[in-house]
Design an enzyme around this catalytic site. Structure first.
Site, PDB file in Angstrom:
ATOM      1  CB  THR A 224     -16.328   4.324  -1.947  1.00  0.00           C
ATOM      2  OG1 THR A 224     -14.970   4.493  -1.509  1.00  0.00           O
ATOM      3  CG2 THR A 224     -16.485   2.968  -2.579  1.00  0.00           C
TER       4      THR A 224
ATOM      5  CG  ASP B  21     -20.486   8.259   6.274  1.00  0.00           C
ATOM      6  OD1 ASP B  21     -21.470   7.658   6.786  1.00  0.00           O
ATOM      7  OD2 ASP B  21     -20.208   8.170   5.071  1.00  0.00           O
TER       8      ASP B  21
ATOM      9  CB  VAL C 249     -13.115   4.330   9.275  1.00  0.00           C
ATOM     10  CG1 VAL C 249     -12.614   3.020   8.687  1.00  0.00           C
ATOM     11  CG2 VAL C 249     -12.286   4.717  10.495  1.00  0.00           C
TER      12      VAL C 249
ATOM     13  N   GLY D 253     -25.782   6.165   8.524  1.00  0.00           N
ATOM     14  CA  GLY D 253     -24.329   6.087   8.554  1.00  0.00           C
ATOM     15  C   GLY D 253     -23.721   7.183   9.413  1.00  0.00           C
TER      16      GLY D 253
ATOM     17  CG  ASP E  42     -19.195  12.330   1.611  1.00  0.00           C
ATOM     18  OD1 ASP E  42     -18.253  12.133   0.823  1.00  0.00           O
ATOM     19  OD2 ASP E  42     -19.077  12.243   2.845  1.00  0.00           O
TER      20      ASP E  42
ATOM     21  CB  THR F 216     -11.450   3.949 -25.874  1.00  0.00           C
ATOM     22  OG1 THR F 216     -11.739   3.479 -27.188  1.00  0.00           O
ATOM     23  CG2 THR F 216     -12.183   3.087 -24.861  1.00  0.00           C
TER      24      THR F 216
END
Length: 256
Positions: free
Chosen positions: A132, A109, A7, A107, A129, A185
């Site tokens: 995010t 993970d 998760v 964590g 890893d 850009t």
């Protein structure tokens, strides 16, 4: 079949194991506004897509960096399988030797990543890893987890650029056609994020080599790892499913 759930902040990644064989991997969006019933429906559809009858599921193991998702997924899983999930937390047998200031704050993970890295058996090792956030988990030559680092992931960089600079466009996470010398850009943003992330990882790994006293084996994983891997100058082994594989090992160590 064993279901492993990773998760994350952006996605819930589900992997189905038949023994040691990873039979399928699927991702659904992380959203703690949804109910357990909604996640039960989504997971049931995932299982159906891959031909898995919930009655065939004899184990569930889960790691999470989003605490608010735990009761939601617990409700969903109880509706589907009536089996409790093994949550990776303090008290769960992992086989790791962790020497940091607050081991219980590590964590789950990262714990799963380190468990798989130790199973691979190449130390010293750094697991990178790229999700995010981009995390680094260091294991020294004697197999001790000695520390971690956390940096912004490439998608956070893209979101920050989009929301902080009104005139800059939204772009995909991909390398620009003209390499680091962006011709417009959109290409300039892609170059900065993709090559910038790769350069950051290369630089951090060089520093980890100094800290560990030896060039480490590098295990690269995470949802954005595939987009970054081709632009690293440091040799790395890419495996998108390190966390899921680590969860399967943790389940086996705790349930036989």
């Amino acid at each position: 079949m064993l279901i492993a759930l990773d998760v994350g902040n952006s996605h819930v990644k589900a992997g189905g194991f038949d023994g040691d064989d990873l039979k399928f991997v699927a991702s659904i969006a992380t959203d703690d506004r949804k109910t357990g019933e909604q996640y039960a429906f989504e997971l049931k559809n995932v299982f159906s897509l891959f031909g898995v009858d919930p009655a065939q599921i004899d184990g569930i193991v889960q790691c999470s960096v989003v605490p608010s998702m735990q009761p939601i997924l617990s409700r969903a899983l109880s509706l589907l399988t009536n089996r409790p999930a093994l949550h990776v937390s303090s008290g769960v047998r992992t086989g790791l030797n962790i020497k940091i200031d607050q081991p219980r704050g590590l964590g789950s993970d990262l714990v799963a990543n380190a468990v798989w890295a130790m199973h691979v058996g190449k130390t010293p090792c750094v697991v990178v890893d790229v999700g995010t956030v981009t995390t680094f988990t260091a294991i020294d030559r004697s197999g001790v987890l000695v520390g971690t680092s956390i940096a912004a992931g490439p998608r956070i960089m893209l979101d920050a650029i989009k929301h902080s600079a009104a005139q800059l466009p939204s772009v995909q996470l991909e390398a620009p056609v003209h390499g680091v010398t962006g011709r417009n850009t959109a290409e300039a943003i892609k170059a900065g994020v993709v090559y910038g992330t790769a350069a950051m990882i290369d630089g951090m790994l060089a520093r980890y080599g100094e800290a560990l006293g030896q060039t480490p084996f590098v295990l690269l994983t995470g949802g954005s790892a595939q987009q970054i891997a081709p632009y690293l100058r440091t040799p790395a082994e890419l495996d998108a499913y390190v966390t899921l594989r680590g969860l399967q090992l943790i389940w086996r160590r705790n349930r036989g």
